[in-house]
Design a protein around this motif. Sequence first.
Motif, short mmCIF file in Angstrom:
data_model
loop_
_atom_site.label_atom_id
_atom_site.label_comp_id
_atom_site.label_asym_id
_atom_site.label_seq_id
_atom_site.Cartn_x
_atom_site.Cartn_y
_atom_site.Cartn_z
N THR A 61 5.13 8.93 -3.61
CA THR A 61 4.52 7.65 -4.00
C THR A 61 4.10 6.83 -2.79
OG1 THR A 61 6.70 6.57 -4.06
CG2 THR A 61 5.92 7.59 -6.10
N GLY A 62 4.49 7.27 -1.60
CA GLY A 62 4.17 6.51 -0.40
C GLY A 62 2.70 6.42 -0.09
N LYS A 63 1.89 7.34 -0.62
CA LYS A 63 0.46 7.29 -0.31
C LYS A 63 -0.22 6.07 -0.94
CE LYS A 63 -1.02 10.35 -4.09
NZ LYS A 63 -1.72 11.62 -4.40
N PHE A 64 0.47 5.40 -1.88
CA PHE A 64 -0.08 4.18 -2.49
C PHE A 64 0.41 2.92 -1.79
CE2 PHE A 64 0.15 7.27 -6.06
CZ PHE A 64 -1.21 7.45 -6.22
N ASP A 65 1.22 3.07 -0.75
CA ASP A 65 1.69 1.90 -0.02
C ASP A 65 0.54 1.29 0.79
OD1 ASP A 65 4.19 2.39 -0.98
OD2 ASP A 65 4.93 3.37 0.84
N PRO A 66 0.37 -0.04 0.73
CA PRO A 66 -0.64 -0.67 1.59
C PRO A 66 -0.29 -0.46 3.07
CG PRO A 66 0.11 -2.17 -0.13
CD PRO A 66 1.04 -1.01 -0.15
N VAL A 67 -1.31 -0.29 3.87
CA VAL A 67 -1.12 -0.03 5.30
C VAL A 67 -1.69 -1.21 6.08
CG1 VAL A 67 -1.64 1.50 7.23
CG2 VAL A 67 -1.27 2.45 4.94
N LEU A 68 -0.85 -1.80 6.92
CA LEU A 68 -1.30 -2.88 7.79
C LEU A 68 -1.85 -2.27 9.07
CD1 LEU A 68 -1.49 -5.92 8.48
CD2 LEU A 68 0.83 -5.72 9.44
N GLU A 69 -3.11 -2.56 9.37
CA GLU A 69 -3.76 -1.99 10.54
C GLU A 69 -4.24 -3.12 11.44
OE1 GLU A 69 -6.89 0.31 8.88
OE2 GLU A 69 -5.61 2.03 8.42
N ALA A 70 -4.05 -2.97 12.73
CA ALA A 70 -4.51 -3.96 13.70
C ALA A 70 -5.06 -3.22 14.92
CB ALA A 70 -3.38 -4.90 14.11
N SER A 71 -6.12 -3.78 15.50
CA SER A 71 -6.70 -3.14 16.68
C SER A 71 -7.29 -4.21 17.60
CB SER A 71 -7.79 -2.14 16.28
OG SER A 71 -8.88 -2.81 15.68
#
Length: 506
Positions: A61-71
Amino acid sequence: MKLPQATLIAAASVCLAGLAQAETLDVSLPKAVQLALAKNFRIKVEEFSPKIAKAREVSSTGKFDPVLEASYTYSQSEQELRTLSNNLIDPVSLPGGEDPSLFARSTGQEADISIAGLTPTGLTYDIGPSLTINDNTQRDPQYTSYNTFLGFSVTQPLLKNFGTDVNLASVRVARADQAISQWQLRQQVMDVVTDTITTYTELYFSIENLGVEERSRGLSAQLVQDNEKRAEIGVMSPLDVMQAKADLAAREERVLVAEREVKNNENFLKQLVTDEISGLLDTDVEVSQPVLPDVGDINRKRDIARAFELRPDYRQLLLSIQKRQINVVFTRNQSLPQLDLTGSLGLNGIDTNFLSSVQRASGANGSNRNTAWDIGAIFSLPIPNREARGDLEVAKLQSLQALVDLKRLEQAIIVEADNAAGEIDTTRKRIEASRVAREFAQMTLDAAQARLSSGTSTTFEVLQFQRDFATAQVNELRARADFIIAVARYARLTGSTLERNRIILD
């Protein structure tokens, strides 16, 4: 205080005797089953499987977790002025060299932060702000620009990768695997309990069989002594003495084999009911006579119907079929063309300072709001799409194969349960028949020994009747052991081992 030497020797002898004394494990059959449930390594190993399967379900189910991305990116470029037009100003000398060249420099910084993710319908999203800063010496006058952007973009598959059937397939497979792991644990517990009952019964039988062989050897040894006395007084030939001695040697060999069988079964039982490693071989096992189980009349149809509900291998196969069907749905979707709808919407603002660019993007202080949006579609189709079509055909065939395998197992359950029920009936009758045979063998041997004493029988006949009596004793013991084992095996084949032994799994 100094102890006398004799006292020290005595104390040392006591210590050595204590070390040499083996630990004794005195267990009844119910206690042996309890020990196996608590200490058997096969069960301990299998207990990890449901936990591992649960962790894999969480992972799926982890593939539906939102991902915080910063660059963050910093860039710089320099260009010699001789290659540019003459309206550029503010040249800067290059370091090094007596005849410096003139050049223009521009720098840039870009920072963004976003939250991206996937939904069960297949939609992917990316939401967040970004800031771009540019310093440019190629403009007159030199200035710094701030570009602020806030928006989102989405991509929604319409054919391939569309829908919950596809995107939740791995989650549903993981849940099925977790259920399978529970049934695997149940199967392992059932197998260990059945093996414990079988091994305990075999150990008791081998101990009793050893007793029979030792008593048979004793009868043979007594016959040798009696024949030697008769030969000394001339009422028996030396051939009878040699015949009795030959039989005694053969029975001695049978005792050795029986002793080895006891030791083997003892080790097998210790392996089932203890978690000892270093002290395993130093432990002796004492068992008591197992009670014959009360079975009553066997209802084959009822027990076979329950086997379809309780047998772990059958339930696992049903779940495997469910996994196959999930795979068919997934591979069918993967054979479709890819048609994705894409779109984005955002606000941007450009100014010479950060706050002004934010105000322009948000439309604050009466400034015009600058919006940017796009919408589009992506289409892709492999020609002739052989890989996806082949995968779909494989998935369909594997699903059909599993259904046929289910029919095979159903047939096997019916046959195995019926045969096991018949084995219970047969062994129950064997107990009575072997008891009667043992009683008659005892009477026949007693009569033969009496005739030998009166000179009307031969050594050969007595030896034969002794062997027949020993065989009858072993047959009765074997029938009782086989009945207990048959009941345990029937319980395992009908899936009722835990219920019969009042075992509840957490």
